[in-house]
Design a protein around this motif. Structure first.
Motif, PDB file in Angstrom:
ATOM      1  N   LEU A 503       0.834  -1.210   0.000  1.00 44.15           N
ATOM      2  CA  LEU A 503       0.000   0.000   0.000  1.00 44.15           C
ATOM      3  C   LEU A 503       0.868   1.260   0.000  1.00 44.15           C
ATOM      4  O   LEU A 503       0.561   2.231  -0.676  1.00 44.15           O
ATOM      5  CB  LEU A 503      -0.929   0.013   1.223  1.00 44.15           C
ATOM      6  CG  LEU A 503      -2.088  -0.983   1.228  1.00 44.15           C
ATOM      7  CD1 LEU A 503      -2.938  -0.786   2.478  1.00 44.15           C
ATOM      8  CD2 LEU A 503      -2.965  -0.873  -0.015  1.00 44.15           C
ATOM      9  N   GLU A 504       1.963   1.201   0.735  1.00 44.86           N
ATOM     10  CA  GLU A 504       2.840   2.380   0.803  1.00 44.86           C
ATOM     11  C   GLU A 504       3.594   2.634  -0.487  1.00 44.86           C
ATOM     12  O   GLU A 504       3.820   3.771  -0.870  1.00 44.86           O
ATOM     13  CB  GLU A 504       3.890   2.173   1.902  1.00 44.86           C
ATOM     14  CG  GLU A 504       3.421   2.584   3.269  1.00 44.86           C
ATOM     15  CD  GLU A 504       4.437   2.175   4.331  1.00 44.86           C
ATOM     16  OE1 GLU A 504       5.648   2.100   4.019  1.00 44.86           O
ATOM     17  OE2 GLU A 504       3.995   1.905   5.464  1.00 44.86           O
ATOM     18  N   ARG A 505       4.000   1.571  -1.141  1.00 46.01           N
ATOM     19  CA  ARG A 505       4.960   1.751  -2.250  1.00 46.01           C
ATOM     20  C   ARG A 505       4.394   1.499  -3.637  1.00 46.01           C
ATOM     21  O   ARG A 505       5.119   1.607  -4.618  1.00 46.01           O
ATOM     22  CB  ARG A 505       6.100   0.762  -2.078  1.00 46.01           C
ATOM     23  CG  ARG A 505       6.839   0.899  -0.793  1.00 46.01           C
ATOM     24  CD  ARG A 505       7.818  -0.225  -0.763  1.00 46.01           C
ATOM     25  NE  ARG A 505       8.604  -0.254   0.437  1.00 46.01           N
ATOM     26  CZ  ARG A 505       9.731  -0.919   0.527  1.00 46.01           C
ATOM     27  NH1 ARG A 505      10.183  -1.575  -0.517  1.00 46.01           N
ATOM     28  NH2 ARG A 505      10.401  -0.938   1.645  1.00 46.01           N
ATOM     29  N   ARG A 506       3.155   1.115  -3.720  1.00 47.03           N
ATOM     30  CA  ARG A 506       2.640   0.731  -5.043  1.00 47.03           C
ATOM     31  C   ARG A 506       2.657   1.915  -6.001  1.00 47.03           C
ATOM     32  O   ARG A 506       2.486   3.075  -5.589  1.00 47.03           O
ATOM     33  CB  ARG A 506       1.228   0.152  -4.915  1.00 47.03           C
ATOM     34  CG  ARG A 506       0.212   1.165  -4.482  1.00 47.03           C
ATOM     35  CD  ARG A 506      -1.151   0.557  -4.284  1.00 47.03           C
ATOM     36  NE  ARG A 506      -1.966   1.433  -3.451  1.00 47.03           N
ATOM     37  CZ  ARG A 506      -3.205   1.182  -3.097  1.00 47.03           C
ATOM     38  NH1 ARG A 506      -3.788   0.072  -3.469  1.00 47.03           N
ATOM     39  NH2 ARG A 506      -3.873   2.030  -2.351  1.00 47.03           N
ATOM     40  N   GLN A 507       2.808   1.578  -7.276  1.00 45.28           N
ATOM     41  CA  GLN A 507       2.718   2.607  -8.298  1.00 45.28           C
ATOM     42  C   GLN A 507       1.261   2.678  -8.752  1.00 45.28           C
ATOM     43  O   GLN A 507       0.470   1.769  -8.451  1.00 45.28           O
ATOM     44  CB  GLN A 507       3.635   2.221  -9.469  1.00 45.28           C
ATOM     45  CG  GLN A 507       5.086   2.231  -9.038  1.00 45.28           C
ATOM     46  CD  GLN A 507       6.013   1.518  -9.987  1.00 45.28           C
ATOM     47  OE1 GLN A 507       5.567   0.886 -10.961  1.00 45.28           O
ATOM     48  NE2 GLN A 507       7.299   1.596  -9.717  1.00 45.28           N
ATOM     49  N   ALA A 508       0.935   3.716  -9.508  1.00 41.64           N
ATOM     50  CA  ALA A 508      -0.472   3.906  -9.902  1.00 41.64           C
ATOM     51  C   ALA A 508      -1.003   2.653 -10.605  1.00 41.64           C
ATOM     52  O   ALA A 508      -0.394   2.162 -11.554  1.00 41.64           O
ATOM     53  CB  ALA A 508      -0.571   5.108 -10.826  1.00 41.64           C
ATOM     54  N   GLY A 509      -2.097   2.131 -10.120  1.00 43.32           N
ATOM     55  CA  GLY A 509      -2.765   1.000 -10.762  1.00 43.32           C
ATOM     56  C   GLY A 509      -2.051  -0.337 -10.596  1.00 43.32           C
ATOM     57  O   GLY A 509      -2.451  -1.342 -11.181  1.00 43.32           O
TER      58      GLY A 509
END
Ligand code: HEM
Ligand code: SF4
Length: 539
Positions: A503-509
């Motif tokens: 959740l902290e590091r995800r990229q868009a989509g």
């Protein structure tokens, strides 16, 4: 090219005890000896007969004290209200009011005794259901998209073909002595919700030059040697579907080399050895004609498990998919749902992720039906993780389980929901109690496989392997056990940290699996262990 030497039937019978017992008394012939079975005390029942009972959809419960698990086959998961009522009554009368939905769209009951089985089978027959071939070396339940025939988005309706295939294969003696179990799935669902990648044979609906037909994938499966099914390289028409499914089985069952060892007796091993192109030639030789080439297997448009509310293709009707917590349903709940659904002439569809969908709801009654289903114990508003997580039946019912399963899944779900709320909805959490992978841990976002670890003094400890990077559909892959033998008590923490880091590091989509794919093993391990988290998650 084939790498295996043909084997003589003498060798097969010498080396494989299940082939031997099928040869000595074919399992379904036990039907004529039911009084003997019912009158023999469980400890005195020959082990061979217990194996033969699998052909009746029966597998011994844990502990082995005389009761059985019983699997009711439901093609494509499509079940009438009368059918559900019958299963509910059987569960209440003979199965301690318990039941579970399975990953191949069956219902499974426990605590069934042999003396009651003939009347149970008779009760099921009256509503067009059977347990025959629920287990054993046969064509297992034919799975499909649960909303086939009613879904707005489907490419075309495959329910007549599924009915034809089930009518032909179920109970057919010619297809009841296979080298091992055989799993077929048929759908024209845009989302491939039926997991074609992990079946022995998958017919994937597509439209080519205005013609309705199928791409074919072969040799998928899980267990301790997981394989994604491979593209056979053909397009087949609706009319060719039955002959092609038969020819594939005929080629495989006609060999002896895949009967020597039970471990190697699945179609996936034949596809490993021959390759899809060579196997295709054998199928064409069996058919007596060549099949039309298809360069690439179609991919799903998107992802969907048909949960929530959708309009049907039939005017004035909706369907609604309800999460079933842990895939468990009591007989009383089954009867209550059956009565409700029967009142407006709908039916019940079981999904691969152990949930159910009610179809045929008159639009005007939608709110009322949803409220009533909630009162029965299946609120539509439940956290999405209740729908997207699955667990094998494992402990307490399965003799192979080395860890708790449904109860462990419950504690992980509760922890994730408490930490992340709706953000964790849709995470595919697949938990199994042993390597057999009945809940498909290889292809979950987070797969958990029960195993045994060692404590500080070398004492055995309940543990789980954590499998990441697996998936189906556009990102289909067999996952990797990135963390091994994690003591059970640490699993909730590790899974929570992994999802939190995503959740902290995800990229868009970005999906959870894609995040794991671009993050190294070392980094994922460090995240899971709660060690200093590096700023750069890239591998
Ligand atoms: C008492 C013992 C067992 C129980 C209760 C059990 C239960 C289940 C259930 C409920 C399913 C879902 C499929 C369905 O509805 O037909 C399943 C699937 C499966 N089982 Fe089992 N099973 C048992 C033993 C085994 C064994 C011995 C193996 C392997 C040797 C095995 C391998 C699998 C696999 C690979 C799947 C399906 C995953 C896929 O979709 O490919 N199971 N099992
Ligand atoms: S995965 Fe293992 S423990 Fe779970 S039901 Fe299948 S055989 Fe049993």
């Amino acid at each position: 090219m084939p790498r295996k030497e043909p084997q003589s039937w003498e060798m097969v019978l010498k080396r494989n005890s299940v082939e031997r017992l099928k040869h000595e008394l074919f399992p379904t012939e036990l039907a004529g000896q039911w009084n003997r079975l019912a009158e023999t005390s469980y400890e005195k029942l020959p082990e061979e007969d217990i194996v033969r009972l699998q052909w009746f959809g029966m597998y011994h419960d844990k502990p082995k004290i005389g009761t059985f698990m019983m699997r009711v086959k439901i093609p494509s998961g499509i079940l009438s209200a009368d059918g559900l009522r019958a299963i509910g009554e059987i569960s209440e009368t003979y199965g301690r009011d318990q039941g579970e939905l399975t990953t191949r769209q069956n219902f499974q009951l426990h605590y069934i005794t042999l003396d009651k089985f003939p009347e149970i089978l008779e009760r099921l027959k009256r509503v067009g259901l059977t347990t025959m071939g629920g287990c054993g070396d046969v064509v297992r339940n034919i799975t499909g998209c649960p909303v086939a025939g009613v879904d707005h988005d489907e490419l075309f309706d495959v329910t007549p073909l599924i009915a034809e295939a089930a009518g032909f294969f179920y109970g057919n003696r010619e297809y009841s002595d296979l080298p091992r179990k055989h799993k077929i799935t048929i759908a024209a669902c845009r989302y491939h919700c039926n997991a074609p990648e992990i079946n022995c044979v998958a017919l994937i609906g597509m439209v080519r030059d205005g013609r309705e037909g199928f791409a074919v994938r072969v040799g998928g499966g899980q267990s301790s040697t997981p394989r994604l099914a491979r593209h056979l390289g053909v397009f087949i028409t609706r009319e060719q579907a039955m002959p092609v499914m038969r020819a594939i089985i005929d080629v495989w069952k006609g060999t002896t080399e895949y009967r020597i060892s039970r471990v190697k007796a699945r179609l996936k091993f034949m596809i490993d050895d021959y390759g899809p192109a060579e196997f295709r030639k054998l199928v064409e030789a069996r058919l007596g004609y060549a099949l039309e080439d298809l360069a690439e297997t179609p991919l799903p448009d998107d992802e969907s498990d048909h949960m929530g509310i959708s309009a049907q293709k039939q005017d004035g009707r909706h369907y609604a998919g309800f999460p079933v917590y842990l895939g468990l349903m009591s007989g009383r709940q089954m009867r209550a749902i059956a009565d409700l659904v029967g009142s407006f002439g709908g039916d019940i569809r079981l999904t691969r992720r152990q949930n159910f969908i009610i179809t045929g709801i008159p639009t005007a009654q939608l709110d009322d039906v949803i409220a009533k289903v909630g009162e029965i114990g299946f609120p539509l508003s439940a956290n999405g993780l209740y729908a997207s997580s699955i667990g094998c039946i494992g402990d307490p019912h399965c003799n192979y389980a080395v860890t708790p399963t449904k109860t462990k899944l419950a504690t992980i779900i509760e922890r994730l929901v408490a930490e992340f709320g709706e953000q964790v909805g849709g995470l595919k959490l697949n938990l199994d109690g042993c390597p057999h992978a009945c809940a498909q841990h290889w292809t979950g976002d987070i797969g958990l496989q029960g195993t045994t670890g060692r404590g500080p003094n070398g004492e055995p400890l309940e543990a789980f392997d954590i499998i990441l990077r697996g998936g189906l559909g556009r990102d289909a892959a067999i996952g990797k056990p990135v963390l091994r033998r994690v003591p059970s008590a640490m699993v909730e923490d590790q899974v929570t940290r992994l999802f939190g880091a995503y959740l902290e590091r995800r990229q868009a989509g970005e999906s959870f699996t894609r995040f794991c794919v671009r993050t190294s093993d070392a980094e994922l391990t460090s995240i899971a262990n709660g060690n200093a988290i590096g700023a750069d998650a890239a591998a």
